[in-house]
Design a protein around this motif. Structure first.
Motif, PDB file in Angstrom:
ATOM      1  N   UNK A 272       0.813  -1.214   0.000  1.00  0.00           N
ATOM      2  CA  UNK A 272       0.000   0.000   0.000  1.00  0.00           C
ATOM      3  C   UNK A 272       0.856   1.278   0.000  1.00  0.00           C
ATOM      4  N   UNK A 273       0.541   2.175  -0.935  1.00  0.00           N
ATOM      5  CA  UNK A 273       1.143   3.512  -1.040  1.00  0.00           C
ATOM      6  C   UNK A 273       2.584   3.514  -1.535  1.00  0.00           C
ATOM      7  N   UNK A 274       3.160   2.360  -1.839  1.00  0.00           N
ATOM      8  CA  UNK A 274       4.541   2.334  -2.329  1.00  0.00           C
ATOM      9  C   UNK A 274       4.570   2.630  -3.827  1.00  0.00           C
ATOM     10  N   UNK A 275       5.397   3.586  -4.232  1.00  0.00           N
ATOM     11  CA  UNK A 275       5.528   3.961  -5.641  1.00  0.00           C
ATOM     12  C   UNK A 275       6.379   2.943  -6.386  1.00  0.00           C
ATOM     13  N   UNK A 276       5.922   2.557  -7.567  1.00  0.00           N
ATOM     14  CA  UNK A 276       6.698   1.639  -8.401  1.00  0.00           C
ATOM     15  C   UNK A 276       7.918   2.364  -8.972  1.00  0.00           C
ATOM     16  N   UNK A 277       8.995   1.633  -9.195  1.00  0.00           N
ATOM     17  CA  UNK A 277      10.192   2.217  -9.799  1.00  0.00           C
ATOM     18  C   UNK A 277       9.880   2.895 -11.129  1.00  0.00           C
ATOM     19  N   UNK A 278       9.104   2.231 -11.954  1.00  0.00           N
ATOM     20  CA  UNK A 278       8.789   2.786 -13.277  1.00  0.00           C
ATOM     21  C   UNK A 278       8.022   4.104 -13.156  1.00  0.00           C
ATOM     22  N   UNK A 279       7.118   4.180 -12.194  1.00  0.00           N
ATOM     23  CA  UNK A 279       6.370   5.422 -11.981  1.00  0.00           C
ATOM     24  C   UNK A 279       7.275   6.523 -11.436  1.00  0.00           C
ATOM     25  N   UNK A 280       8.239   6.150 -10.603  1.00  0.00           N
ATOM     26  CA  UNK A 280       9.196   7.128 -10.083  1.00  0.00           C
ATOM     27  C   UNK A 280      10.044   7.692 -11.218  1.00  0.00           C
ATOM     28  N   UNK A 281      10.513   6.813 -12.101  1.00  0.00           N
ATOM     29  CA  UNK A 281      11.310   7.249 -13.249  1.00  0.00           C
ATOM     30  C   UNK A 281      10.488   8.169 -14.145  1.00  0.00           C
TER      31      UNK A 281
END
Length: 452
Positions: A272-281
Motif C-alpha cells: 500500500x502507497x509504495x511507488x513503483x520504480x517505473x512510476x518514479x522514473x
C-alpha cells in the motif's frame, strides 16, 4: 400438529449453525485486522513519522578503480569502501543489508592489488558486529552462499527470499539501513569487485531517520517473505509506504530544501502507497525542464519470459516511450551513457539508433548516446565496468538498483531513491544534485565514452 413440532428443532439447529458461522467469520475478521496492523511487524525503536529526523547529511560515494583515469575537478567523492566503514562506525543497535551478491572474500586475492582486499576488510567488520552488541540482519535470495552461512554462524540473522517461487526473478536490491537513522542506496553489491574493480556510485544519508524508517519498511517487506512461496494478501502496517510520488518526504539535505521518497519493483513487491520504480522514473522524466542525463550499465526495452520451457521476448515500452516524449514533445536534452562490455545485448544498438533518429530534421531536439568502455582484464572481474544506475535532471535525481532493462523491472526486486530540490539554496556553492550532474559530465567527457 406433529408437523410444526418437528420443524422447530430443525429451525433452531439452522439458527445455531448460522450464528456459529457468523462468529467464525467475525473471529477471522478480527485476526485479519490485527494481522494487517501489527502481528507481523517488529519494534521500530520508538522512531515514528512524528519524531523522526528530517535534517540530513547526504554524500555521494563512488568506487573508481585504479587505472581508470577520470578528471575529478577537485571534487573527489567519498570512496565507497570508506563510506561502508563509516556506516559501521555509526552502528549502535542494528545493521540491515540487502545485496544480490555476497562475494567479499576473493580466493585469489593474493594475486590482486591491495584494493581487492577491501572486500575482506568489510567482511571482517560485519563479522565483528556481534562483539559490539550490534545485530546484523540480511535478506537474500541466495540459498547456498558460503559467506552468508559464515555470517549466520556468527549470530547474523539471514532470511531467505524465494524469488524463484515468487516472481521467477532475483533479489537485485542493494541497500543498507543502520540504526534506522543512516542509509545507503546504490549500484554496489557485497562483492569485492564493487570495492576495487568496478565503477560504482551510490548515496549515503546520515541522521535521516524519516527516510531510513521508510527504507527499513522495504527491508521488513523482504524480511517477512522468509521462506514463503507466495505474496501474502494481508500485510503488516509496518511495511506500507510512508512516502511516495504523491506525498514525498519534505526534508533538508545539507541545508538545502528537498523532497524524497523510496520506490520499489516489481509490482508484486509494492504494498500500500509504495511507488513503483517505473512510476518514479516517469515522474522524474516528466518534471525535467531542460536536461535528462542517464547512466546505466544496460539499456534494453525488452522482457524475456519463460513459458512451458520456451522463452518469449516482447517489447517493453514504458521507459523508451518516456524518453521519446521528453525529447520530441517537451524539447528536453537527453544524454544516455551506456556501458559497452561483454554482456551488452546486440539489440541495444538497434534501440539507441532508433532513439537517435528521433531528432533527424527536428529543431530544438537533442538526444545523444555514448558507450562507456574500458578494457576487461578477465571476464569474471569486469575491470573498469561502469556499473552506475542513475538519472539526474535540472531539478531531481533518481538512483536505483536496476539497469534499464524490461526484465529487470518486471520480475526482479529493486529499490530506487528519488530526490528533488525545491529551492536554490546551496550548500557551499554546490548541492548533491549538482555534484551528481558533475559526475555524469565528467564521465561523458572522459576518454572512455565513445559515440555510437
Amino acid at each position: 400438529m406433529a408437523g410444526p413440532t418437528t420443524q422447530e428443532p430443525v429451525k433452531t439447529q439452522q439458527k445455531c449453525v448460522a450464528i456459529f458461522a457468523l462468529l467464525c467469520c467475525f473471529a477471522v475478521l478480527v485476526v485479519l485486522i490485527f494481522s494487517s496492523v501489527d502481528i507481523w511487524g517488529d519494534n521500530e525503536d520508538g522512531i515514528t513519522e512524528e519524531n523522526c529526523s528530517k535534517n540530513c547529511r547526504i554524500v555521494l560515494v563512488e568506487n573508481i578503480p585504479d587505472g581508470l583515469y577520470l578528471s575529478m575537478d577537485g571534487r573527489r567523492h567519498l570512496p565507497l569502501s570508506v563510506g561502508f566503514h563509516e556506516l559501521l562506525d555509526q552502528a549502535k543497535h542494528s545493521v540491515e543489508v540487502v545485496s544480490p551478491v555476497w562475494d567479499l572474500n576473493s580466493w585469489d586475492v593474493e594475486t590482486m592489488p591491495s584494493t581487492a582486499k577491501q572486500g575482506q576488510l568489510l567482511f571482517q567488520r560485519l563479522l565483528s558486529l556481534k562483539s559490539h552488541g550490534v545485530k546484523l540482519k540480511i535478506a537474500s535470495s541466495l540459498n547456498n552462499s558460503a559467506e552468508l552461512k559464515t555470517l549466520a554462524a556468527n549470530s547474523a540473522e539471514v532470511h531467505f527470499v524465494n524469488m524463484t517461487a515468487l516472481t521467477k526473478g532475483g533479489l537485485h536490491s542493494s541497500f543498507w539501513v543502520v540504526d534506522r537513522k543512516h542509509i545507503y542506496i546504490g549500484s554496489a553489491d557485497m562483492d569485492w569487485r564493487s570495492l576495487s574493480k568496478r565503477k560504482e556510485l551510490g548515496v549515503m544519508a546520515y541522521n535521516c531517520s524519516c527516510l531510513a524508517l521508510d527504507l527499513h519498511r522495504v527491508f521488513s517487506f523482504y524480511w517477512q517473505l522468509h521462506e514463503r512461496d507466495y505474496i501474502p494478501s494481508i500485510w503488516s502496517k509496518r511495511v506500507t509506504a510512508l512516502y511516495g510520488k504523491h506525498a514525498a518526504l519534505e526534508l533538508q539535505l545539507n541545508a538545502t530544501q528537498a523532497t524524497a521518497y523510496v520506490s520499489t519493483s516489481p509490482d508484486l513487491f509494492c504494498p500500500k502507497d509504495r511507488t513503483r520504480d517505473v512510476d518514479a522514473i516517469y515522474q522524474v522524466i516528466q518534471s525535467a525542464r531542460t536536461f535528462i542525463f542517464i547512466s546505466v550499465t544496460d539499456y534494453l526495452p525488452l522482457v524475456n519470459r519463460s513459458f512451458r520451457g520456451t522463452t518469449v521476448t516482447r517489447y517493453w515500452s514504458p521507459i523508451d516511450e518516456m524518453i521519446r516524449e521528453a525529447v520530441v514533445l517537451k524539447g528536453v536534452k537527453v544524454r544516455l551513457l551506456i556501458s559497452f562490455w561483454k554482456k551488452t545485448h546486440p539489440l541495444t544498438f538497434n534501440f539507441v539508433t532508433s532513439l537517435k533518429s528521433l531528432c533527424m530534421q527536428l529543431h530544438n531536439c537533442s538526444l545523444e548516446v555514448r558507450f562507456f568502455s574500458h578494457r576487461e582484464q578477465k571476464d569474471d572481474i569486469q575491470y573498469g565496468l561502469n556499473h552506475n544506475k542513475y538519472m539526474v535532471t535540472d531539478n531531481t535525481f533518481y538512483i536505483g538498483n536496476h539497469d534499464w532493462v524490461g526484465s529487470e523491472f518486471a520480475v526482479n526486486a529493486g529499490v530506487g531513491l528519488v530526490v528533488r530540490m525545491t529551492n536554490s539554496v546551496k550548500d557551499k556553492g554546490m548541492t548533491i544534485l549538482e555534484h551528481l550532474k558533475a559526475v555524469f559530465e565528467r564521465d561523458w567527457r572522459s576518454r572512455y565514452a565513445k559515440n555510437l
